[in-house]
Design an enzyme around this catalytic site. Structure first.
Site, short mmCIF file in Angstrom:
data_model
loop_
_atom_site.label_atom_id
_atom_site.label_comp_id
_atom_site.label_asym_id
_atom_site.label_seq_id
_atom_site.Cartn_x
_atom_site.Cartn_y
_atom_site.Cartn_z
N ASP A 11 -65.27 45.83 76.78
CA ASP A 11 -64.15 45.09 76.26
C ASP A 11 -63.68 45.92 74.86
OD1 ASP A 11 -62.66 42.12 76.62
OD2 ASP A 11 -63.04 42.28 74.35
N HIS A 32 -46.59 45.54 72.16
CA HIS A 32 -47.38 45.70 73.49
C HIS A 32 -47.36 46.98 74.12
CE1 HIS A 32 -48.42 41.40 74.10
NE2 HIS A 32 -47.21 41.06 73.43
N ASP A 86 -50.51 48.93 75.52
CA ASP A 86 -50.68 49.36 76.96
C ASP A 86 -51.03 51.06 76.84
OD1 ASP A 86 -49.36 47.12 77.98
OD2 ASP A 86 -47.57 47.74 78.16
N ASN A 118 -52.28 44.14 69.50
CA ASN A 118 -51.22 44.03 70.23
C ASN A 118 -50.04 43.61 69.14
OD1 ASN A 118 -50.80 45.34 72.54
ND2 ASN A 118 -51.79 43.47 73.55
N GLU A 141 -58.03 43.53 78.72
CA GLU A 141 -58.65 44.69 77.89
C GLU A 141 -60.00 44.91 78.36
OE1 GLU A 141 -59.04 41.34 75.10
OE2 GLU A 141 -57.58 41.82 76.78
#
Length: 256
Positions: A119, A132, A136, A127, A162
Site C-alpha cells: 500500500d 489526481h 495517477d 493526491n 493505491e
C-alpha cells in the site's frame, strides 16, 4: 448399246465420287465445327472453373481475415477484462483466478509462494497536495517498478485504489522482502510504501494466505509505514482482522 452402258456406268461413278467428296467435305466441316464447339465449351468450362476457384479463394481469404479479426478482438477483450486500465497490470478479477491457480500448482510441486500486500503511504495526502493527475502517475510508475523488478511468472496486480498484490512462486519470504526493499528505492517523488509478506508451503486456502498478508500490511502501517514486514516477524491473533486483533510484536529490530 454397249457404249451407252459404259457412259452410264462412268456417269454413275462420277456422281458417286462427287457425292463421296461432298460427304467428306461436309464431315470435315462438321468435325471442325464440333471441335470449335468443344474448344469453346472447354474455354467456358475453364473460365467457369477459374471463376469458381477465384470465388472459393476469396471466400477462404475472407474467412481467414474474419477469423484473425475475431481472434484479435477476443484477445483484446480478454486483455481489457483482465488488465487495470490505469496501470497496465492485472486487475482484481485476474488476480483472484491467477493467484488461486498459482497456489494450487505450487502446492502440487512443493514450491514456496510469497504473497505480498502493498500500500502506498499517505497517498490521499499526496493526491490532495499535487492533484489526481500526479497521483495517477505515481500509481503507473509504481506498477512499472513492480513489473520490471519481478519475473514473467510472477503475478502483479492492482488490488484496489493505491494497493497492489504480488504472488511470487518459488520465492522465500526473505527474498521477497529484499526484492521489495529494492523496489521501494526506485519510487519517484519520495513516495514510499508499506508491505506485508507471508509465505505458504502447504495447502492453505488462498483466502487465508491473503488475509495473513493483509494483516501483516496493516501491522507495517501501524508501526509507522515505509516498512516491509514478514508475517513471521509479528504475532497475529487468529481472530477477525480488526484494529485490536492485529498486534505488532517485533521479534528482532535487526530484521526491520
Amino acid at each position: 448399246t454397249a457404249d451407252l452402258h459404259s457412259n452410264n456406268v462412268a456417269e454413275v461413278g462420277r456422281i458417286a465420287q462427287r457425292l463421296e467428296t461432298r460427304l467428306a467435305e461436309r464431315f470435315d466441316g462438321l468435325l471442325t465445327e464440333q471441335q470449335f464447339i468443344d474448344q469453346t465449351q472447354m474455354r467456358q468450362l475453364i473460365g467457369f472453373s477459374s471463376s469458381v476457384a477465384g470465388c472459393v479463394a476469396l471466400m477462404v481469404a475472407l474467412l481467414i481475415v474474419g477469423y484473425q479479426q475475431r481472434t484479435a478482438l477476443i484477445q483484446r477483450l480478454e486483455w481489457q477484462a483482465s488488465t487495470d486500465g490505469l496501470t497496465g497490470v492485472l486487475n482484481r478479477r485476474a488476480w483472484d483466478s491467477g493467484y488461486a491457480m498459482t497456489l494450487s500448482r505450487a502446492n502440487r510441486i512443493g514450491l514456496p509462494v510469497s504473497v505480498v500486500m502493498l500500500d502506498l503511504d499517505h497517498f490521499k495526502r499526496f493526491n490532495d497536495r499535487y492533484g489526481h493527475g500526479a497521483g495517477d502517475k505515481i500509481l503507473r510508475l509504481t506498477a512499472q517498478a513492480l513489473q520490471r523488478s519481478t519475473r514473467v511468472t510472477d503475478i502483479v496486480a492492482r488490488y484496489g485504489g493505491e494497493e497492489f498484490a504480488l504472488c511470487l512462486e518459488g520465492c522465500a519470504a526473505e527474498e521477497a522482502k529484499a526484492l521489495l526493499e529494492r523496489i521501494k528505492a526506485k519510487l519517484p517523488g519520495g513516495m514510499t510504501f508499506s508491505a506485508g509478506v507471508t509465505v505458504t508451503e502447504g495447502s492453505e486456502p488462498p483466502s487465508v494466505v491473503l488475509e495473513r498478508a493483509d494483516r501483516t500490511l496493516y501491522a507495517a502501517k501501524q508501526a509507522g509505514r515505509n516498512l516491509v514486514l514478514l508475517s513471521s516477524e509479528i504475532h497475529l491473533k487468529p481472530t477477525s482482522a480488526t484494529d485490536a486483533n492485529v498486534m505488532l510484536s517485533l521479534k528482532s529490530t535487526a530484521t526491520i
